[in-house]
Design an enzyme around this catalytic site. Structure first.
Site, short mmCIF file in Angstrom:
data_model
loop_
_atom_site.label_atom_id
_atom_site.label_comp_id
_atom_site.label_asym_id
_atom_site.label_seq_id
_atom_site.Cartn_x
_atom_site.Cartn_y
_atom_site.Cartn_z
N LYS A 1 43.84 34.80 46.77
CA LYS A 1 42.46 34.37 46.57
C LYS A 1 41.98 33.55 47.78
O LYS A 1 40.92 33.82 48.33
CB LYS A 1 42.39 33.54 45.29
N GLY B 1 49.86 34.27 33.51
CA GLY B 1 50.77 33.17 33.19
C GLY B 1 50.45 31.95 34.01
O GLY B 1 50.83 30.83 33.67
N CYS C 1 70.71 65.93 44.29
CA CYS C 1 70.18 66.73 43.19
C CYS C 1 70.25 65.99 41.86
O CYS C 1 70.04 66.55 40.81
CB CYS C 1 70.91 68.06 43.09
P1 ADP Z 1 41.03 34.50 37.93
O1 ADP Z 1 42.13 34.45 38.92
O2 ADP Z 1 41.47 34.43 36.53
O3 ADP Z 1 40.08 35.60 38.22
P2 ADP Z 1 39.18 32.75 39.21
O4 ADP Z 1 39.69 31.58 39.95
O5 ADP Z 1 38.75 33.89 40.01
O6 ADP Z 1 40.23 33.12 38.12
O7 ADP Z 1 37.96 32.24 38.34
C1 ADP Z 1 37.39 33.00 37.33
C2 ADP Z 1 35.91 32.97 37.43
O8 ADP Z 1 35.45 31.64 37.42
C3 ADP Z 1 35.35 33.55 38.70
O9 ADP Z 1 35.24 34.92 38.64
C4 ADP Z 1 33.99 32.92 38.73
O10 ADP Z 1 33.10 33.64 37.96
C5 ADP Z 1 34.24 31.56 38.15
N1 ADP Z 1 34.33 30.60 39.24
C6 ADP Z 1 35.41 30.21 39.92
N2 ADP Z 1 35.08 29.34 40.89
C7 ADP Z 1 33.74 29.18 40.81
C8 ADP Z 1 32.79 28.43 41.54
N3 ADP Z 1 33.16 27.68 42.55
N4 ADP Z 1 31.50 28.53 41.17
C9 ADP Z 1 31.13 29.32 40.15
N5 ADP Z 1 31.97 30.05 39.43
C10 ADP Z 1 33.27 29.99 39.75
MG MG Z 2 39.05 35.91 39.64
#
Ligand code: ADP
Ligand code: MG
Ligand code: MG
Length: 921
Positions: A48, A127, A879
């Site tokens: 990420k 997890g 085989c």
């Molecule tokens: P996962 O790994 O479960 O996808 P994320 O860290 O991507 O978790 O977070 C899930 C959701 O939370 C994102 O898709 C987004 O919609 C929301 N989110 C995360 N960070 C932010 C942020 N800084 N501002 C707005 N929404 C956020």
């Molecule tokens: Mg996500």
């Protein structure tokens, strides 16, 4: 704008503020107006974090933030769950950078900055801790946020979300054993019923409702945790970071890592990022999307969103999201921007992306991107399309098709004529291509039970959750009434290659009554339904299937199938595979039909013909039994003479089907008792047929009984004990070769002696074979080209390969028996202990499916090297069952085998895997 110095009071040096390189290294990487990392840094920044950095670098709108590296996670566990001292000041500098860019301040009473705290391993990992949004709120900052945005409802919505998420994820306020609902949801439901007497949507809650929820949530936390909800933003932040690192060692994460072989040392990163708000009103929203359709591969913008929502709402399934194309109508500008982003992402990453976005007051923000999971069908189309679009080269296109999923493409589809007649009752999202018919079950346990009874099962649910997994695996297909492309059902279908239709909203699923109603019809559990995961259609009853277009085109020579895109793409891919491959792919086939099917799939010969299968058909078994029961050589020869014409005919058919390709023919291998009748009734029958007393048969059966047949009188031991059997088989091969060669077809028999451990064993059989060859060539006045080799399938054979290669012109690794004998494990008996071995991770994978590289692989390697020292041009193949397994194929490429051989329908998988193995080498 530098409005605030980092609270840690670091020096003013502008560039190295967050660097902290001085002491203990760099733990915090910024992204935003300044970006320290990039997409290639997944080991350090997690998937990420690395991709957030990469998106910043290519100018996509990403809310600023920073990533705490995976090294901190490692440090944390090596130092009794403490942080490196340099971390806190670096975090403070990082937060200051976010503050400057957003012109907000963490904990500020005028314009407070809120952040999200997000875990991020190299690959997303179930997890791990869930994301926490809206961190930084307390009783004061919530008021400030409400004033600043003139939107108190929004501010209080954020606050109640924050307490709920933080309470759940960090403080552990979760469902207890025996509770049906999440405690926070129970509080929400309670308030809704108290005040509205029904379950209204969350967006309908007023400021006052939300304030009340916050009060009740805080009380709930206090009651469950025994202390107040933390009010200081920095305490909140450090608590959340600790929870992310802590979750790296929770049970679910550990189990997952074991299963997928992810080293513990990798650790997770943590991302801290400025919040953007999808919940400010009707001009805001949140969604997930794919740059192309991950189910069928179509180049279309695919995904879903919710207006006035934060990210977690989209996946949580509380409200039903709308398809992303609908965004055009709600927020046309934002839609356009997303389209632009979609193009940019594909141009840059050169692969289909799965991304998450939020729209705040009409402005689009990117929150995540990664390579999208896809079905085999989508993978094929993506790879060929992207090659045509010049986004990738042909080698990349080959690598983009997961070999272990590839067989899905050969799965049956619905017969078009049958579909025309069938009654379509609903349509949903086509989430997993293919055709499935089955008896419906509404719960996983009952689905599993029915499938264990041999029923084809269709699992029908409102929506699925991880608890349904067993049922999903057991089912032919999955049908849900709710949920979109990011629903659990769709996700699992993509990963497991299950046929799936989701969100067929016309279906009324009644768990209590165990019925599915639609359009005035009611279906009970056990009734038949059919789903087409390619079109999304749901049919009443059982719809007949037809072979996949690829099978229809290649094997049935169906002209209309050959015109389909799927067929053409498949052929294109196979052509590329041939360009890349070094190893050949042969097939294991015992009949002319199997051989020609395999050749249609691209096999270039037979790697294993098991002659014993030929003895079971029709009257042959009688002649075979007569041979086994014979007491004198004369009697045995007479019985063998009866078998000869059958064998000759079989071999001739195979040679014709092969049309010049080589055929490796293995001489009789299984212990003789396998051919004799075991029940008394069958024995009486045989006695009558042969005109002997039943006692004769019974005593011969008793005589042939072995305590351990796998290691008994079998393989070349039979041909050594009864040379006349090998002589008959050799004669049948050569006579057939002579006949077919006279028809003008090239014939290349390769006679293979099984279970050789001593060179002398092979030599004795060689004599018999060459003798038969000489005789037949003389009788028939032909010159035949043939070779004789051996199977390497016991450890001694592998170790003595240099000596054996003096006599053998080729080796074929019989990895089934080689695994059995090297591991001292009978495959047929391994069911009683192997599952536990897998659980305890004594074995990582079933050694009978994927070759045990460390052990059995060593024997293969030794045999290859020693064999080739003696005979440089020694031909080498495999085989065993492993010949169709992608992981094993990679190993066979590395040790330098000439070909792999597998069952006919596995040939395309093996061709793909062999090409990929050659490309990565
Ligand atoms: P996962 O790994 O479960 O996808 P994320 O860290 O991507 O978790 O977070 C899930 C959701 O939370 C994102 O898709 C987004 O919609 C929301 N989110 C995360 N960070 C932010 C942020 N800084 N501002 C707005 N929404 C956020
Ligand atoms: Mg996500
Ligand atoms: Mg064997």
């Amino acid at each position: 704008m530098a409005r605030k110095k980092a609270a840690g009071g670091q020096a003013k040096r502008k560039t190295s503020k967050a660097n902290g390189a001085a002491k203990g290294g760099k733990y915090v990487y910024l992204f935003g107006s300044r970006t320290d990392g990039n997409g290639s840094m997944k080991p350090l920044l997690g998937g990420k974090g690395a991709n957030l950095a990469e998106m910043c670098r290519i100018g996509l709108p990403v809310p600023p933030g920073f990533t705490i590296t995976t090294e901190v996670c490692t440090y944390y566990y090596e130092h009794k769950r403490t942080y490196p001292p340099a971390l806190r000041p670096q975090m403070e500098a990082g937060l200051a950078a976010i503050e400057r860019q957003t012109r907000k301040k963490f904990g500020d009473l005028n314009n407070p900055l809120l952040v999200s705290v997000r875990s991020g391993a190299r690959d997303s990992m179930p997890g791990m801790m869930d994301t926490i949004l809206n961190l930084g709120l307390n009783d004061q900052t919530v008021e400030a946020l409400g004033r600043k945005t003139s939107n108190p409802r929004f501010a209080w919505d954020c606050y109640r979300r924050f307490i709920q998420m933080y309470g759940d994820v960090v403080l552990g306020v979760q469902k207890r054993a025996g509770e049906d609902h999440e405690p926070f949801e129970t509080v929400i439901d309670g308030l809704k019923h108290e005040r509205y007497h029904q379950a209204i949507e969350d967006t309908k809650l007023t400021v006052d409702d939300l304030k009340e929820l916050v009060t009740r949530f805080k009380a709930l936390v206090k009651e469950r945790v025994g202390r107040e909800f933390p009010t200081s933003p920095w305490d909140q932040l450090m608590g959340a970071v600790g929870a992310v690192f802590g979750s790296w060692m929770n049970d679910r994460a550990i189990v997952y890592r074991r299963k997928y072989n992810i080293p513990t040392e990798w650790g997770t990163a943590v991302n801290v990022q400025a919040m953007v708000y999808g919940n400010t009103g009707e001009k805001s929203g949140s969604g997930v999307a794919f740059t192309r359709n991950p189910a069928n591969g179509v180049k279309e913008f695919y995904g879903e969103f919710l207006i006035n929502a934060q990210g977690e709402d989209v996946v949580a399934g509380v409200r039903t999201p709308e398809p992303v194309s609908e965004l055009k109508n709600h927020l046309p500008k934002a839609y356009q921007e997303l389209e632009r982003i979609r193009q940019t992402l594909e141009k840059h990453f050169r692969d289909v992306q799965d991304f998450e976005f939020t729209i705040e007051d009409g402005v689009v923000y990117m929150l995540q991107t990664r390579n999208g999971k896809r079905t085999a069908m989508a993978a094929l189309k993506f790879s060929v399309d992207m090659f045509k679009e010049k986004l990738i080269d042909w080698k990349t296109a080959v690598m983009r098709n997961p070999a272990d999923q590839f067989e899905q493409l050969l799965a049956p589809v619905f017969d078009t004529a049958e579909v025309a007649k069938a009654q379509a009752i609903a349509t949903g999202l086509p989430a997993g291509p293919g055709a499935a018919s089955g008896q419906i079950y509404l719960n996983a346990d009952r689905a599993v039970a029915a499938s264990e009874k041999g029923q084809p099962v269709l699992l029908v649910r409102l929506e699925t959750s991880p608890e349904d997994l067993r049922g999903m695996i057991a089912a032919e297909g999955i049908l849900t009434a709710r949920g979109g492309v990011s629903s659990h059902a769709a996700l699992v279908a993509r990963q497991m290659g299950k046929v799936c239709v989701c969100g067929a909203s016309a279906l009324e699923v009644d768990y209590q009554a165990r019925t599915v109603s639609v359009e005035g019809q009611t279906f009970k559990e056990g009734d038949w339904m059919s789903i087409d995961g390619t079109s999304g259609k749901v049919f009443a009853g059982r719809v007949k299937t037809a072979p996949s277009e690829i099978v229809a085109g290649l094997i049935h020579d169906d002209a209309s199938a050959k015109k389909t895109e799927k067929f053409k793409n498949f052929q294109q891919l196979m052509k590329w595979c041939d360009q890349a491959t070094r190893m050949g792919v042969r097939t294991n086939a015992d009949t002319p039909e199997q051989a020609s099917n395999a050749i249609a799939f691209g096999a270039t010969g037979i790697g294993l013909t098991r002659t014993e299968h030929m003895f079971f058909e029709g009257d042959r078994i009688d002649a075979m039994r007569e041979m086994i029961l014979a007491e004198t050589l004369e009697e045995r020869k007479a019985a063998l003479a009866k078998l000869l014409p059958y064998q000759r005919e079989d071999f001739a058919g195979i040679f014709r089907a092969l049309d010049g390709y080589p055929a490796t023919i293995r001489f009789l291998d299984p212990p003789l008792h396998e051919f004799l009748p075991q029940t008394e009734e069958q024995q009486r029958d045989l006695a009558k047929k042969l005109g002997v007393p039943v006692s004769v048969i019974q005593s011969r059966v008793a005589q042939l009984h072995e305590f351990n047949p796998m290691l008994g009188f079998r393989g070349c031991r039979l041909g050594i004990g009864y040379p006349e059997i090998s002589a008959m088989q050799a004669r049948a091969v050569f006579e057939a070769a002579a006949i077919v060669q006279k028809e003008g077809i090239k014939v290349r028999p390769e006679i293979m002696i099984p279970l050789v451990g001593f060179k002398k064993e092979l030599d004795l059989q060689l004599e018999v074979v060459h003798q038969a060859a000489r005789e037949v060539q003389q009788e028939q006045r032909v010159k035949l080209t043939y070779s004789v080799g051996t199977m390497i399938e016991i450890p001694r054979g592998a170790l003595m390969a240099d000596e054996i290669a003096q006599s053998a012109e080729f080796f074929s690794f019989g990895t089934n028996d080689l695994t059995q004998t090297a591991l001292g494990m009978s495959r047929d008996d391994s069911g009683s202990f192997l599952p536990q071995y897998a659980e305890l991770e004594i074995v990582k994978k079933n050694p009978f499916a994927t070759i045990d590289i460390a052990g059995v692989g060593q024997l293969v390697d030794i045999a290859v090297k020693r064999g080739r020292t003696t005979r440089k041009d020694l031909k080498l193949g495999i085989c065993g069952e492993h010949g169709g397994d992608p992981d094993s194929i990679r190993f066979f490429e590395q040790v330098g085998l000439d070909y792999v051989s597998c069952s006919p329908f596995r040939v395309p998988v093996a061709r793909l895997a062999a090409a990929q193995a050659a490309l990565v080498k």
